[in-house]
Design an enzyme around this catalytic site. Structure first.
Site, PDB file in Angstrom:
ATOM      1  N   ARG A   1      -0.072  13.215   3.376  1.00 51.49           N
ATOM      2  CA  ARG A   1      -1.670  13.819   3.552  1.00 51.49           C
ATOM      3  C   ARG A   1      -1.760  14.859   3.525  1.00 51.49           C
ATOM      4  O   ARG A   1      -3.047  14.688   3.043  1.00 51.49           O
ATOM      5  CB  ARG A   1      -1.642  14.442   5.390  1.00 51.49           C
ATOM      6  CG  ARG A   1      -2.869  13.991   5.806  1.00 51.49           C
ATOM      7  CD  ARG A   1      -2.669  15.045   7.843  1.00 51.49           C
ATOM      8  NE  ARG A   1      -1.769  14.472   8.680  1.00 51.49           N
ATOM      9  CZ  ARG A   1      -1.160  14.521   9.940  1.00 51.49           C
ATOM     10  NH1 ARG A   1      -0.768  16.468   9.576  1.00 51.49           N
ATOM     11  NH2 ARG A   1      -0.640  13.797  10.000  1.00 51.49           N
TER      12      ARG A   1
ATOM     13  N   ASP B   1       4.635  -1.121   4.782  1.00 53.19           N
ATOM     14  CA  ASP B   1       4.802  -0.235   4.571  1.00 53.19           C
ATOM     15  C   ASP B   1       3.411  -0.934   6.462  1.00 53.19           C
ATOM     16  O   ASP B   1       2.993  -2.076   6.970  1.00 53.19           O
ATOM     17  CB  ASP B   1       2.704  -0.182   3.815  1.00 53.19           C
ATOM     18  CG  ASP B   1       1.580   0.636   4.170  1.00 53.19           C
ATOM     19  OD1 ASP B   1       1.865   1.496   4.611  1.00 53.19           O
ATOM     20  OD2 ASP B   1       0.635   0.236   4.047  1.00 53.19           O
TER      21      ASP B   1
ATOM     22  N   SER C   1       2.792   7.525   7.374  1.00 55.22           N
ATOM     23  CA  SER C   1       2.102   8.374   8.263  1.00 55.22           C
ATOM     24  C   SER C   1       3.045   9.465   9.296  1.00 55.22           C
ATOM     25  O   SER C   1       4.028   8.316   9.562  1.00 55.22           O
ATOM     26  CB  SER C   1       1.543   7.779   9.351  1.00 55.22           C
ATOM     27  OG  SER C   1       0.928   7.515  10.334  1.00 55.22           O
TER      28      SER C   1
ATOM     29  N   GLY D   1      -2.746   5.487   1.119  1.00 51.67           N
ATOM     30  CA  GLY D   1      -0.462   5.720   0.827  1.00 51.67           C
ATOM     31  C   GLY D   1      -0.486   6.685   1.033  1.00 51.67           C
ATOM     32  O   GLY D   1       0.971   6.635   1.443  1.00 51.67           O
TER      33      GLY D   1
ATOM     34  N   ASP E   1      -0.833  -2.408   0.901  1.00 50.57           N
ATOM     35  CA  ASP E   1      -2.353  -2.311   0.793  1.00 50.57           C
ATOM     36  C   ASP E   1      -2.426  -0.778   0.249  1.00 50.57           C
ATOM     37  O   ASP E   1      -3.630  -1.500  -0.008  1.00 50.57           O
ATOM     38  CB  ASP E   1      -2.880  -2.624   1.945  1.00 50.57           C
ATOM     39  CG  ASP E   1      -2.782  -1.381   2.862  1.00 50.57           C
ATOM     40  OD1 ASP E   1      -1.914  -0.711   2.878  1.00 50.57           O
ATOM     41  OD2 ASP E   1      -3.601  -0.930   3.607  1.00 50.57           O
TER      42      ASP E   1
ATOM     43  N   ASN F   1       2.254   9.760  12.326  1.00 50.92           N
ATOM     44  CA  ASN F   1       1.844   9.265  13.602  1.00 50.92           C
ATOM     45  C   ASN F   1       2.838   7.568  13.422  1.00 50.92           C
ATOM     46  O   ASN F   1       2.836   7.075  15.118  1.00 50.92           O
ATOM     47  CB  ASN F   1       0.254   8.964  13.720  1.00 50.92           C
ATOM     48  CG  ASN F   1       0.003  10.352  13.944  1.00 50.92           C
ATOM     49  OD1 ASN F   1      -0.009  11.566  14.314  1.00 50.92           O
ATOM     50  ND2 ASN F   1      -1.441  10.823  12.653  1.00 50.92           N
TER      51      ASN F   1
ATOM     52  N   ASP G   1      -0.261   1.196   8.181  1.00 47.23           N
ATOM     53  CA  ASP G   1      -1.194   1.678   8.482  1.00 47.23           C
ATOM     54  C   ASP G   1      -1.941   0.412   6.827  1.00 47.23           C
ATOM     55  O   ASP G   1      -1.661   0.202   5.824  1.00 47.23           O
ATOM     56  CB  ASP G   1      -1.712   2.850   7.858  1.00 47.23           C
ATOM     57  CG  ASP G   1      -1.557   4.252   8.861  1.00 47.23           C
ATOM     58  OD1 ASP G   1      -1.737   3.798  10.092  1.00 47.23           O
ATOM     59  OD2 ASP G   1      -0.703   4.989   8.413  1.00 47.23           O
TER      60      ASP G   1
HETATM   61 MG   LIG Z   1      -1.219   0.794   4.022  1.00 50.11          MG
END
Ligand SMILES: [Mg+2]
Length: 243
Positions: A63, A14, A138, A60, A196, A140, A16
């Site tokens: 959006r 992952d 994401s 996670g 995470d 991005n 972020d």
């Molecule tokens: Mg994450």
């Protein structure tokens, strides 16, 4: 020494909160967007978006899934709208687009910090001959990898843009991680997942991956929830290299 079973041939990371310190940026943007919406809707007595809400409903996920999930938790039913909805539109996509504008503004103003222990770990995994992919909800991801100079650390990328193009459901569904393993030519039971978010370790568990590592950047309660789905929970990937 990577703290993995010997059968593992690839690592699916992952982004972020695992590789980059952008989870806090996302959390701040979600809070700003939802609090503004709730204040408009309910007046000054509104119940604010909390970090528990972030962990339970948003972290996670894609959006639009995170937006809908939190609104549902408050009994709020908004139309889905369309991906082109402006950030002022009261729809699931509109609110999500408002949040994305805030994230991009924060990244632009403050830059992106990485977790050095994670970058070292990815390098060590590659040195050990393991293939690597980044698997993120994401949209991005490509920009974040570019600004942090990490693009070359990964053999494959499955992100929000690719998931939308290929019609892959987001985490907690395992499909994006399965796609990452497929792109690396490795079976899921020979792939390790690093996550995470609760939704992310759930994806790792339901996809029957060879090893699931929960990365706890949060409090003990979050660590216990990660441990329900992860084979091992660490605070930083550097711990894995200590055995
Ligand atoms: Mg994450």
């Amino acid at each position: 020494m990577l703290g993995l079973p010997e059968t593992i041939e690839c690592c699916l990371f992952d982004l972020d909160g695992v590789i980059t310190q952008t989870a806090a940026v996302h959390a701040a943007a979600w809070k700003k967007m939802f609090d503004a919406y709730l204040r408009e809707r309910d007046g000054e007595g509104y119940a604010p978006f909390t970090m528990d809400d972030y962990a339970a409903y948003v972290d996670g996920k894609r959006r639009e899934d995170g937006t809908r999930s939190f609104l549902e938790s408050r009994g709020i039913d908004l139309p889905q709208g369309s991906p082109d909805d402006g950030p002022g539109t009261a729809s699931v996509f509109g609110l999500g687009n408002r949040k994305n504008e805030l994230v991009l503004k924060l990244i632009d103003e403050d830059g992106v910090k990485v977790f050095d222990g994670s970058v070292d770990y990815v390098r060590a995994a590659r040195d050990a001959g393991l293939r690597t992919a980044v698997v993120s909800s994401s949209a991005n991801t490509r920009q974040v990898l570019e600004v942090t100079g990490l693009t070359d650390l990964f053999d494959a990328r499955v992100d929000g843009v690719i998931a939308a193009e290929r019609g892959l459901p987001g985490k907690p569904a395992p499909d994006t991680f399965l796609e990452g393993a497929r792109e690396l030519g490795v079976a899921a039971d020979r792939a390790a997942v690093y996550e995470d978010a609760i939704s992310g370790v759930q994806a790792g568990r339901s996809g029957n991956f060879g090893y699931v590592i929960g990365v706890n950047r949060n409090d003990d309660a979050h660590g216990r929830r990660l441990a329900q789905y992860a084979d091992r929970v660490v605070h930083d990937l550097s711990e894995l290299r200590e055995g």
